[in-house]
Scaffold this active site. Sequence first.
Site, PDB file in Angstrom:
ATOM      1  N   GLY A 120      -8.820   1.309   3.386  1.00  0.00           N
ATOM      2  CA  GLY A 120      -7.778   0.320   3.617  1.00  0.00           C
ATOM      3  C   GLY A 120      -8.119  -0.492   4.854  1.00  0.00           C
ATOM      4  O   GLY A 120      -8.934  -0.070   5.683  1.00  0.00           O
ATOM      5  N   GLY A 136      -5.843  -6.574  -0.090  1.00  0.00           N
ATOM      6  CA  GLY A 136      -6.380  -5.629   0.887  1.00  0.00           C
ATOM      7  C   GLY A 136      -5.453  -4.438   1.038  1.00  0.00           C
ATOM      8  O   GLY A 136      -4.761  -4.048   0.110  1.00  0.00           O
ATOM      9  N   GLU A 137      -5.461  -3.833   2.210  1.00  0.00           N
ATOM     10  CA  GLU A 137      -4.625  -2.676   2.571  1.00  0.00           C
ATOM     11  C   GLU A 137      -5.086  -1.376   1.910  1.00  0.00           C
ATOM     12  O   GLU A 137      -4.716  -0.312   2.346  1.00  0.00           O
ATOM     13  CB  GLU A 137      -3.144  -2.900   2.212  1.00  0.00           C
ATOM     14  N   GLY A 138      -5.869  -1.467   0.825  1.00  0.00           N
ATOM     15  CA  GLY A 138      -6.201  -0.304   0.017  1.00  0.00           C
ATOM     16  C   GLY A 138      -5.510  -0.341  -1.335  1.00  0.00           C
ATOM     17  O   GLY A 138      -5.614   0.608  -2.117  1.00  0.00           O
ATOM     18  N   VAL A 178       0.825  -1.208   0.000  1.00  0.00           N
ATOM     19  CA  VAL A 178       0.000   0.000   0.000  1.00  0.00           C
ATOM     20  C   VAL A 178       0.856   1.254   0.000  1.00  0.00           C
ATOM     21  O   VAL A 178       0.513   2.258  -0.631  1.00  0.00           O
ATOM     22  CB  VAL A 178      -0.984  -0.001   1.197  1.00  0.00           C
TER      23      VAL A 178
END
Length: 355
Positions: free
Chosen positions: A179, A322-324, A97
């Site tokens: 995120g 994920g995470e953004g 990210v």
Amino acid sequence: MLESTVAAIRPPDEAAMAAARETQGRLTKPPGSLGALEPLSVRLAGLAGVCPPPLPEPAAVAIFAGDHGVHAQGVTPWPQEVTAQMIGNFLAGGAVVNAFARQAGASVTVVDVGVATPVPAGASGPTGPRLVAANVRAGTRDMTVTAALTRDEARAAVEVGIRTAGELVDAGAGILLTGDMGIGNTTPSATLVAVFAGVDAAAATGRGTGVDDETYARKVAVVRAALARHEPDPTDPLGVLAAVGGLEHAALAGLILGAAARRVPVLLDGVIAVSAALAAAAFAPDAVGAMVAGHRSAEPGATAALRHLGLDPLIDLGLRLGEGTGALLALPMVTGAVRVLHEVATFDSAGVTEK
């Protein structure tokens, strides 16, 4: 705070949307030639209430982190302490990210809303990722045994998200990106999707970080057990979040509501975000007007959630990190959709003959 935020959310502005459609029809390009970017620009005009809408910049990523009591059911091989360790990685700028955010020129804010183990303090520097300490409780309870959260805890987490949205918008953000971080969080995500989208547990549950067949079967059984124990009511989103949600899911729902109340777009990441978006839409159906689906997660629950929300993802790359990260990759498309309305000449102004 929750009630006043929901009350502030309004439908899209029809006049601004009509103006955007009319503008798109006069630009120097064949009608519809920009595909999905054209209706996206119309939606963003409706959200802002003006055509052209403001450019969605600067961008701010809010990563909400929390742990999950259901981890005890063996739904993932990853140890729970990885959640806090990854926060340290975010703050040091070493995660995917961070790389994507640097590429996009986006800020990163990490919010500890429910991490179970000690979180590293500090950040990488005055211009680096920022850590916000807003821990409601040290992880949820095991939703197969009892409610994951009390209603008060769920509300507190939602309001963490609302406050975060307000702070980022007040600091100048023109678009918010979701995120998340939380080992085991695809299991409550699947449960939320099953409740709000009305799909079977198996259709909502994926392999998360890449679990084997035995662990996948256990995940599906865990989702079914939680649904059977709590029988969540999709018309009571706070109750659903309390029974089977995560602290980061509740906070993400709050971020979306807060963005919608401020008429600022929120770019959704993967299955964690879209499961939280279902809760936000249950609180305030008009909040969907602020949502932009960044990508289609490889998790099957994401497709079910997007279908229920009526959102089409901008990209489909099989991502499941994920995470953004997926939202950041989609960000230039959102900016481009709006920039067209600002900068592209019309047939009249350019002296180009229409067909």
